[in-house]
Design a protein around this motif. Structure first.
Motif, PDB file in Angstrom:
ATOM      1  N   SER A  39       0.815  -1.213   0.000  1.00  0.00           N
ATOM      2  CA  SER A  39       0.000   0.000   0.000  1.00  0.00           C
ATOM      3  C   SER A  39       0.848   1.263   0.000  1.00  0.00           C
ATOM      4  CB  SER A  39      -0.931   0.010   1.219  1.00  0.00           C
ATOM      5  OG  SER A  39      -0.176  -0.023   2.418  1.00  0.00           O
ATOM      6  N   LYS A  40       2.132   1.142   0.338  1.00  0.00           N
ATOM      7  CA  LYS A  40       3.013   2.294   0.353  1.00  0.00           C
ATOM      8  C   LYS A  40       4.277   2.020  -0.452  1.00  0.00           C
ATOM      9  CE  LYS A  40       1.550   4.683   4.528  1.00  0.00           C
ATOM     10  NZ  LYS A  40       2.009   5.430   5.724  1.00  0.00           N
ATOM     11  N   TYR A  41       4.917   3.108  -0.860  1.00  0.00           N
ATOM     12  CA  TYR A  41       6.108   3.011  -1.699  1.00  0.00           C
ATOM     13  C   TYR A  41       7.210   3.908  -1.142  1.00  0.00           C
ATOM     14  CZ  TYR A  41       2.524   1.503  -5.104  1.00  0.00           C
ATOM     15  OH  TYR A  41       1.481   0.877  -5.742  1.00  0.00           O
ATOM     16  N   ARG A  42       8.461   3.444  -1.336  1.00  0.00           N
ATOM     17  CA  ARG A  42       9.593   4.336  -1.116  1.00  0.00           C
ATOM     18  C   ARG A  42       9.930   4.961  -2.465  1.00  0.00           C
ATOM     19  NH1 ARG A  42      10.940   6.598   3.283  1.00  0.00           N
ATOM     20  NH2 ARG A  42      13.152   6.682   2.724  1.00  0.00           N
ATOM     21  N   VAL A  43      10.059   6.294  -2.476  1.00  0.00           N
ATOM     22  CA  VAL A  43      10.256   7.010  -3.733  1.00  0.00           C
ATOM     23  C   VAL A  43      11.487   7.915  -3.630  1.00  0.00           C
ATOM     24  CG1 VAL A  43       9.171   8.446  -5.490  1.00  0.00           C
ATOM     25  CG2 VAL A  43       7.748   7.031  -4.005  1.00  0.00           C
ATOM     26  N   MET A  44      12.341   7.881  -4.659  1.00  0.00           N
ATOM     27  CA  MET A  44      13.491   8.777  -4.727  1.00  0.00           C
ATOM     28  C   MET A  44      13.113  10.007  -5.544  1.00  0.00           C
ATOM     29  SD  MET A  44      16.529   9.816  -4.161  1.00  0.00           S
ATOM     30  CE  MET A  44      17.229   8.435  -3.245  1.00  0.00           C
ATOM     31  N   THR A  45      13.287  11.189  -4.980  1.00  0.00           N
ATOM     32  CA  THR A  45      12.975  12.442  -5.653  1.00  0.00           C
ATOM     33  C   THR A  45      14.229  13.304  -5.740  1.00  0.00           C
ATOM     34  OG1 THR A  45      12.431  13.742  -3.675  1.00  0.00           O
ATOM     35  CG2 THR A  45      10.697  12.304  -4.564  1.00  0.00           C
TER      36      THR A  45
END
Length: 363
Positions: A39-45
């Motif tokens: 349900s959740k994601y780790r995201v690189m910005t």
């Protein structure tokens, strides 16, 4: 870590600029999904890593499981709380998609990874070694748009690695095959062309074939937990339980994925003919264009089997997989028809309700 280290380059910048022209909210920023936890994601910005979740509006527009964001996807984000959290509003068009059918009887697509340049198909040189299974993995790889490379791990456990390599090469014409040993440190130099700066590679294979060990070996650090396989049948337990991206010392990006007990193919976009290229080439000389290579006269494929040019087991696996893909395709068509019929049936009901509301309002 920077977004450039995770593959942000001129190609993706151009795609992002095209997307920006159609976005109402110009405050969105790009990011890459580096961890998929359901349900959740780790995201690189551009400002670093953050936790992201789907916007409600996006969630309601996603009809198929294959439309959901997946590991490796580039997405458009709204950053909240100074970048501590993010809301995912869209997915950029994918360059490659590695997918399979979800386990069981459910007719849904499961994305293994996206935007992958090279797919390492992993098989161990113990009882895990299985040429027929690798043929299925090759179909998935060719359908994905990624470049397949076969890695035979645990070469230190095999006394005849060269013969195993030759056997696999016969089953995978034109595909690079390498035997490696993380324990002895053998073969890493052969993989350097695939793990250079900005390149994304993914690992897939059965449980216990050594994918997590490969990740640790290539990275020079303990990034993933590993477990011993069972002595009796060389079967492993699911060490990796989610999908995650890691940066390698050589600048590449690697995706480790949970092991597969079975691989159910999702659809065929030419992967079958590429994986069985030798059979496709032979079929061009068959007397009949619709030859099924079973009992037909003038079948060049059957002639190749009888003369020892083509292994009979390979042909049998080709037939079996072809029938499986046709059956899967027919189920997809039926599902789409069913969905369309349900939508058509519901439309008049919504129209009538709207009419009633208008009448009540006028009254």
């Amino acid at each position: 870590m920077t977004i450039e280290q995770y593959g942000w380059n001129e190609t993706w910048i151009n795609k992002w600029n095209e997307l920006q022209q159609s976005l109402e909210n110009k405050a969105f920023v790009p990011g890459r999904i580096v961890g998929d936890f359901g349900s959740k994601y780790r995201v690189m910005t551009e400002t670093g890593e953050t936790w992201g979740e789907l916007a409600g509006r996006l969630r309601h527009t996603l009809t198929d499981s294959g439309d959901y964001p997946a590991i490796g996807d580039w997405v458009s984000l709204a950053l909240l709380d100074g970048g501590e959290h993010a809301v995912i509003h869209g997915v950029l068009p994918r360059q490659s998609v590695i997918s399979r059918k979800v386990a069981g009887n459910t007719n849904e697509e499961q994305i293994v990874a996206s935007n992958v340049d090279t797919l390492f198909l992993v098989s161990a040189l113990n009882d895990d070694f299985n040429v027929r299974r690798m043929e299925r993995y090759l179909i998935m790889a060719w359908n994905s748009g990624a470049n397949p490379v076969i890695l035979l791990t645990k070469a230190d456990l095999c006394d005849d690695a060269e013969s195993k390599i030759a056997e696999m090469e016969r089953a995978a014409p034109g595909v690079a095959v390498y035997a490696v040993s993380a324990l002895l440190g053998d073969g890493r130099d052969k993989l350097l062309p695939y793990i250079g700066s900005g390149q994304t590679v993914a690992l897939t294979g059965s449980s216990g074939c050594g994918k997590s060990t490969l990740v640790n070996w290539l990275s020079g650090a303990t990034l993933q937990l590993t477990q011993d396989v069972r002595e009796g049948d060389s079967r492993g337990r699911h060490t990796t339980t989610h999908r995650e991206l890691f940066i390698l010392p050589d600048g590449g990006i690697i995706v480790d994925t949970p092991g597969m007990r079975e691989l159910q193919l999702w659809e065929d976009e030419g992967g079958l003919d590429l994986a069985f290229g030798d059979i496709s080439s032979l079929a061009a000389d068959c007397r009949f264009s619709d030859c099924r290579h079973e009992r037909e006269e003038g079948c060049a494929v059957l002639t190749a089997v009888s003369t020892g040019v083509l292994e009979e087991k390979r042909l049998l696996n080709y037939r079996k997989t072809q029938k499986e893909l046709l059956y899967q395709s027919s189920k997809e068509v039926k599902q789409k028809r069913k969905t369309a019929a349900a939508a058509t049936k519901a439309a008049p009901s919504r129209s009538r309700n709207s009419g009633w509301r208008r009448e009540l309002e006028e009254y």
